[in-house]
Design a protein around this motif. Structure first.
Motif, PDB file in Angstrom:
ATOM      1  N   THR A  30       0.857  -1.185   0.000  1.00 13.57           N
ATOM      2  CA  THR A  30       0.000   0.000   0.000  1.00 13.57           C
ATOM      3  C   THR A  30       0.892   1.234   0.000  1.00 13.57           C
ATOM      4  OG1 THR A  30      -1.758  -1.112   1.237  1.00 13.57           O
ATOM      5  CG2 THR A  30      -1.759   1.299   1.262  1.00 13.57           C
ATOM      6  N   GLY A  31       0.647   2.127  -0.938  1.00 16.85           N
ATOM      7  CA  GLY A  31       1.389   3.378  -1.002  1.00 16.85           C
ATOM      8  C   GLY A  31       0.447   4.532  -0.682  1.00 16.85           C
ATOM      9  N   ILE A  32       0.695   5.220   0.422  1.00 17.72           N
ATOM     10  CA  ILE A  32      -0.155   6.332   0.848  1.00 17.72           C
ATOM     11  C   ILE A  32       0.477   7.639   0.387  1.00 17.72           C
ATOM     12  CG2 ILE A  32      -1.115   7.565   2.828  1.00 17.72           C
ATOM     13  CD1 ILE A  32      -1.374   4.901   4.247  1.00 17.72           C
ATOM     14  N   ILE A  33      -0.244   8.361  -0.470  1.00 15.24           N
ATOM     15  CA  ILE A  33       0.253   9.617  -1.029  1.00 15.24           C
ATOM     16  C   ILE A  33      -0.215  10.766  -0.139  1.00 15.24           C
ATOM     17  CG2 ILE A  33       0.296  11.119  -3.058  1.00 15.24           C
ATOM     18  CD1 ILE A  33      -0.408   8.644  -4.739  1.00 15.24           C
ATOM     19  N   MET A  34       0.718  11.599   0.254  1.00 15.69           N
ATOM     20  CA  MET A  34       0.460  12.643   1.247  1.00 15.69           C
ATOM     21  C   MET A  34      -0.509  13.718   0.773  1.00 15.69           C
ATOM     22  SD  MET A  34       3.414  14.850   3.172  1.00 15.69           S
ATOM     23  CE  MET A  34       4.084  13.393   3.978  1.00 15.69           C
ATOM     24  N   TRP A  35      -0.545  13.967  -0.532  1.00 17.85           N
ATOM     25  CA  TRP A  35      -1.357  15.055  -1.058  1.00 17.85           C
ATOM     26  C   TRP A  35      -2.399  14.528  -2.043  1.00 17.85           C
ATOM     27  CZ3 TRP A  35      -1.470  19.414   1.457  1.00 17.85           C
ATOM     28  CH2 TRP A  35      -0.343  19.793   2.221  1.00 17.85           C
ATOM     29  N   GLY A  36      -3.304  15.420  -2.464  1.00 17.54           N
ATOM     30  CA  GLY A  36      -4.412  15.035  -3.321  1.00 17.54           C
ATOM     31  C   GLY A  36      -4.016  14.781  -4.758  1.00 17.54           C
ATOM     32  N   ALA A  37      -4.964  14.267  -5.516  1.00 17.04           N
ATOM     33  CA  ALA A  37      -4.741  13.938  -6.926  1.00 17.04           C
ATOM     34  C   ALA A  37      -4.401  15.186  -7.717  1.00 17.04           C
ATOM     35  CB  ALA A  37      -5.992  13.282  -7.501  1.00 17.04           C
ATOM     36  N   GLY A  38      -3.401  15.050  -8.601  1.00 12.45           N
ATOM     37  CA  GLY A  38      -3.023  16.137  -9.482  1.00 12.45           C
ATOM     38  C   GLY A  38      -1.927  17.036  -8.964  1.00 12.45           C
ATOM     39  N   GLY A  39      -1.601  16.942  -7.669  1.00 14.05           N
ATOM     40  CA  GLY A  39      -0.508  17.737  -7.124  1.00 14.05           C
ATOM     41  C   GLY A  39       0.839  17.128  -7.477  1.00 14.05           C
ATOM     42  N   ALA A  40       1.910  17.855  -7.152  1.00 15.55           N
ATOM     43  CA  ALA A  40       3.248  17.412  -7.541  1.00 15.55           C
ATOM     44  C   ALA A  40       3.602  16.060  -6.937  1.00 15.55           C
ATOM     45  CB  ALA A  40       4.274  18.458  -7.135  1.00 15.55           C
ATOM     46  N   THR A  41       3.289  15.847  -5.653  1.00 10.89           N
ATOM     47  CA  THR A  41       3.609  14.568  -5.004  1.00 10.89           C
ATOM     48  C   THR A  41       2.865  13.428  -5.670  1.00 10.89           C
ATOM     49  OG1 THR A  41       3.905  15.780  -2.926  1.00 10.89           O
ATOM     50  CG2 THR A  41       3.754  13.386  -2.789  1.00 10.89           C
ATOM     51  N   LEU A  87       3.851   2.058   2.514  1.00  9.25           N
ATOM     52  CA  LEU A  87       4.821   3.075   2.110  1.00  9.25           C
ATOM     53  C   LEU A  87       4.205   4.463   2.215  1.00  9.25           C
ATOM     54  CD1 LEU A  87       5.977   1.365  -1.224  1.00  9.25           C
ATOM     55  CD2 LEU A  87       7.050   1.132   1.022  1.00  9.25           C
ATOM     56  N   LEU A  88       5.009   5.429   2.587  1.00 10.36           N
ATOM     57  CA  LEU A  88       4.587   6.820   2.606  1.00 10.36           C
ATOM     58  C   LEU A  88       5.227   7.543   1.426  1.00 10.36           C
ATOM     59  CD1 LEU A  88       3.273   9.310   3.959  1.00 10.36           C
ATOM     60  CD2 LEU A  88       5.396   9.555   5.289  1.00 10.36           C
ATOM     61  N   TYR A  89       4.394   7.991   0.487  1.00  7.97           N
ATOM     62  CA  TYR A  89       4.867   8.842  -0.609  1.00  7.97           C
ATOM     63  C   TYR A  89       4.655  10.288  -0.148  1.00  7.97           C
ATOM     64  CZ  TYR A  89       4.889   4.964  -4.048  1.00  7.97           C
ATOM     65  OH  TYR A  89       5.140   3.812  -4.750  1.00  7.97           O
ATOM     66  N   GLY A  90       5.717  10.948   0.216  1.00  6.66           N
ATOM     67  CA  GLY A  90       5.558  12.258   0.831  1.00  6.66           C
ATOM     68  C   GLY A  90       6.398  13.342   0.198  1.00  6.66           C
ATOM     69  N   ALA A  91       6.223  14.526   0.758  1.00  7.95           N
ATOM     70  CA  ALA A  91       6.997  15.690   0.344  1.00  7.95           C
ATOM     71  C   ALA A  91       7.676  16.255   1.587  1.00  7.95           C
ATOM     72  CB  ALA A  91       6.078  16.707  -0.331  1.00  7.95           C
ATOM     73  N   GLU A  92       8.027  17.513   1.535  1.00  6.88           N
ATOM     74  CA  GLU A  92       8.868  18.122   2.560  1.00  6.88           C
ATOM     75  C   GLU A  92       8.139  18.450   3.865  1.00  6.88           C
ATOM     76  OE1 GLU A  92       6.923  21.233   0.151  1.00  6.88           O
ATOM     77  OE2 GLU A  92       8.051  19.438  -0.356  1.00  6.88           O
TER      78      GLU A  92
END
Length: 331
Positions: A30-41, A87-92
């Motif tokens: 499972t990959g959890i994306i920190m931000w919403g659809a369409g953003g850079a992350t 997994l955490l797909y994150g940004a800064e």
């Protein structure tokens, strides 16, 4: 004495160990994306993952879980078992949560599987606005304090940090309108619900090329090749130079306690995925600088970024708690 039966059992165990190692992962990740659809992350995560799946031999099911300036997804991964399957797909953003009073968890609590790339910010405006550059926007804000609407993603987000830089260089007062990521913010910008927004070049590049939003300046000391003709912020406001180069970054993390063999397997797969030519070409086209680092090298980068940015916010009066409270050294 070693009997034939004992020797046979040892040999079987020795043969089984590589098979067990190769059997990981036992199921989809499972990959959890920190931000919403369409953003850079989100863009980076969804472009990279198919290449990683090929190297890993397993599927990664991606989920967008925005909210709390990244704190919701961070907490979700932190609460998951330390088995490498979440997994955490994150940004800064988590590197600023402590000084902004948002959370007590940052990337020190996670193992960096891959810090993929770092980006550059760009200040974009609704295409129908008359502004031709950043100075024209600032003049409008100065003439109408508290009336110009800026798209934001909450405290510690890229718009917040760049806004703090701008306010430190030339005091401005805007209405910050929060969104769950750069993607929703850019959609609102195109619809005229906000007037301008600082975002990552990766999220805005296609919109800029298609003429859906208007670039005013890149938050960089020099122009960005992927956005020819867009001036750096220092052209109109040299005071930005003290904060630059600065930008967002994108990466993948698991819990720090994840077993070393599992971490190594993930590092190998993500390193291979991030080196895929199609992915690196996409990242360059979107104005990102490839890093593809993991482990200690990535930890050193993360600590340096946290130090520089936390103290930037402290000096700009945007931090709620001093970096000194958390042992974050001055850069």
């Amino acid at each position: 004495m070693l009997t034939r039966r004992t020797l046979g059992a040892l040999a079987a165990a020795a043969l089984a160990r590589p098979v067990a190692a190769q059997a990981w992962p036992p199921r989809d990740l499972t990959g959890i994306i920190m931000w919403g659809a369409g953003g850079a992350t989100d863009v980076v995560a969804r472009a990279l993952t198919p290449h990683v799946e090929a190297a890993l031999g397993a599927k990664i099911v991606l989920q967008n879980r925005p909210g709390g300036v990244g704190a919701i997804s961070v907490q979700a991964v932190h609460a998951a078992p330390a088995d490498g399957l979440t997994l955490l797909y994150g940004a800064e953003n988590p590197q600023l949560h402590k000084v902004l009073g948002l959370a007590q968890i940052d990337y020190a609590d996670f193992f960096p599987v891959n810090v993929i790339a770092r980006g550059v910010g760009v200040i974009v405006a609704n295409r129908d606005k008359p502004w031709t550059g950043l100075k024209a926007l600032v003049d409008e804000i100065s003439a109408n304090p508290g009336r110009v609407r800026m798209g934001a993603t909450g405290p510690g987000g890229l718009p917040h940090v760049i806004g703090a830089m701008l306010n430190a260089v030339t005091p401005v007062r805007v209405i910050a309108v929060p969104f769950d990521g750069e993607g929703p913010g850019l959609t609102a910008l195109q619809g005229g619900h906000v007037d301008f927004m600082p975002v990552g070049v990766a999220a805005a590049a296609e919109h800029i090329r298609a003429g859906r939003v208007k670039p005013l300046a890149v938050v960089n000391p020099e122009p960005v090749p992927s956005l020819p003709g867009v001036p750096p912020v220092t052209a109109d406001f040299p005071g930005f130079a003290r904060y630059l180069p600065w930008g967002p970054f994108y990466g993948v993390w698991v819990k720090r306690e994840t077993p070393a063999p599992v971490r190594a397997r993930l590092v190998e797969a993500f390193r291979a995925g991030a080196a895929n030519p199609a992915f690196t070409e996409l990242m360059a086209r979107n104005g990102n600088v490839m890093m593809n680092i993991a482990g200690e090298e990535a930890d050193a980068f993360l600590k340096r970024w946290q130090s520089v940015t936390s103290w930037l916010l402290q000096e700009a009066g945007a931090a709620k708690r001093s970096p000194e409270e958390f042992g974050i050294p001055r850069p």
